[in-house]
Design a protein around this motif. Structure first.
Motif, PDB file in Angstrom:
ATOM      1  N   UNK A  50       0.844  -1.190   0.000  1.00 36.39           N
ATOM      2  CA  UNK A  50       0.000   0.000   0.000  1.00 36.39           C
ATOM      3  C   UNK A  50       0.875   1.233   0.000  1.00 36.39           C
ATOM      4  N   UNK A  51       0.572   2.178   0.898  1.00 32.66           N
ATOM      5  CA  UNK A  51       1.314   3.435   0.857  1.00 32.66           C
ATOM      6  C   UNK A  51       0.812   4.298  -0.288  1.00 32.66           C
ATOM      7  N   UNK A  67      -3.051 -12.490  10.104  1.00 27.33           N
ATOM      8  CA  UNK A  67      -3.331 -11.139  10.581  1.00 27.33           C
ATOM      9  C   UNK A  67      -2.397 -10.129   9.924  1.00 27.33           C
ATOM     10  N   UNK A  68      -2.846  -8.875   9.913  1.00 24.00           N
ATOM     11  CA  UNK A  68      -2.014  -7.749   9.470  1.00 24.00           C
ATOM     12  C   UNK A  68      -2.668  -6.467   9.962  1.00 24.00           C
ATOM     13  N   UNK A  69      -1.943  -5.382   9.889  1.00 20.91           N
ATOM     14  CA  UNK A  69      -2.475  -4.080  10.308  1.00 20.91           C
ATOM     15  C   UNK A  69      -2.734  -3.214   9.075  1.00 20.91           C
ATOM     16  N   UNK A  81      -5.699  -0.370  12.353  1.00 18.39           N
ATOM     17  CA  UNK A  81      -6.700  -1.423  12.513  1.00 18.39           C
ATOM     18  C   UNK A  81      -6.002  -2.765  12.400  1.00 18.39           C
ATOM     19  N   UNK A  82      -6.067  -3.560  13.454  1.00 20.67           N
ATOM     20  CA  UNK A  82      -5.476  -4.894  13.439  1.00 20.67           C
ATOM     21  C   UNK A  82      -6.550  -5.869  12.958  1.00 20.67           C
ATOM     22  N   UNK A  83      -6.357  -6.407  11.772  1.00 15.22           N
ATOM     23  CA  UNK A  83      -7.338  -7.356  11.231  1.00 15.22           C
ATOM     24  C   UNK A  83      -6.828  -8.770  11.475  1.00 15.22           C
ATOM     25  N   UNK A 100      -0.498  -1.122   4.608  1.00 17.46           N
ATOM     26  CA  UNK A 100      -0.710  -2.412   5.265  1.00 17.46           C
ATOM     27  C   UNK A 100       0.643  -2.954   5.689  1.00 17.46           C
ATOM     28  N   UNK A 101       0.717  -3.413   6.932  1.00 16.27           N
ATOM     29  CA  UNK A 101       2.003  -3.921   7.411  1.00 16.27           C
ATOM     30  C   UNK A 101       1.787  -4.947   8.524  1.00 16.27           C
ATOM     31  N   UNK A 102       2.904  -5.463   9.041  1.00 16.75           N
ATOM     32  CA  UNK A 102       2.826  -6.411  10.166  1.00 16.75           C
ATOM     33  C   UNK A 102       2.109  -7.709   9.777  1.00 16.75           C
ATOM     34  N   UNK A 103       2.340  -8.167   8.562  1.00 17.47           N
ATOM     35  CA  UNK A 103       1.700  -9.390   8.066  1.00 17.47           C
ATOM     36  C   UNK A 103       2.254 -10.598   8.815  1.00 17.47           C
ATOM     37  N   UNK A 104       1.358 -11.450   9.297  1.00 18.79           N
ATOM     38  CA  UNK A 104       1.810 -12.694   9.926  1.00 18.79           C
ATOM     39  C   UNK A 104       2.178 -13.703   8.828  1.00 18.79           C
ATOM     40  N   UNK A 105       2.902 -14.732   9.225  1.00 18.19           N
ATOM     41  CA  UNK A 105       3.263 -15.774   8.271  1.00 18.19           C
ATOM     42  C   UNK A 105       1.995 -16.397   7.687  1.00 18.19           C
ATOM     43  N   UNK A 106       1.990 -16.591   6.382  1.00 22.25           N
ATOM     44  CA  UNK A 106       0.846 -17.208   5.686  1.00 22.25           C
ATOM     45  C   UNK A 106      -0.432 -16.386   5.761  1.00 22.25           C
TER      46      UNK A 106
END
Ligand code: TYD
Length: 137
Positions: A50-51, A67-69, A81-83, A100-106
């Motif tokens: 994004x950005x 999950x990701x933010x 927003x933590x989804x 969008x950032x902080x993506x969890x594995x998978x």
């Protein structure tokens, strides 16, 4: 301000011992006509997507897996927003800076959009976004 129009939308859940089911329908759970679906996956640790903002495009984002933010900024206020639930989506109106950032594995991010892909919809620079946002009505 535009962030007021941002909405967390809880989707229907059909709980079943055989496995749960959720869904959303055009213009019903998602407040626009869906014209495009894309998804973001295989995001390496620490990466951000994004950005940018869109001139008129609206989106609805669901963390189908993992999950990701999503960080939203309307030029005045920033909100994270933590989804992390497959039955909760985030409605992002037009003219909101989003990252969008902080993506969890998978993790798997599903995004439905109100229009086809058009590069001219993108506002890629935050300063440009803020200037446009000040004159937006
Ligand atoms: P982009 O939206 O710029 O992703 P990010 O902001 O996370 O970097 O999309 C990356 C590339 O994918 C871009 O070159 C265009 C292409 N793309 C499509 O062709 N169709 C689409 O629906 C989307 C979202 C992107």
């Amino acid at each position: 301000m535009n962030l007021d129009k941002v909405k967390i939308i809880e989707l229907p859940r059909v709980l079943d011992e055989r496995g749960n089911l959720s869904f959303f329908e055009n213009e019903k759970h998602v407040p626009f006509t869906i014209k495009r679906t894309y998804w973001i996956y295989d995001v390496p640790g620490g990466e951000a997507r994004g950005g940018h903002a869109y001139h008129s495009l609206q989106e609805f984002i669901v963390a189908l897996s993992g999950s990701f933010d999503v960080i939203l900024n309307d030029g005045h206020t920033e909100k994270r927003f933590a989804l992390n639930r497959s039955y909760v989506g985030l409605y992002v109106p037009r003219m909101i800076w989003r990252q969008m950032e902080n993506f969890s594995t998978n993790s798997l991010a599903l995004i439905v959009a109100s229009d086809l892909y058009k590069q001219e919809e993108y506002i890629p620079d935050f300063e440009q976004y803020k200037t446009l946002q000040q004159h937006d009505h």
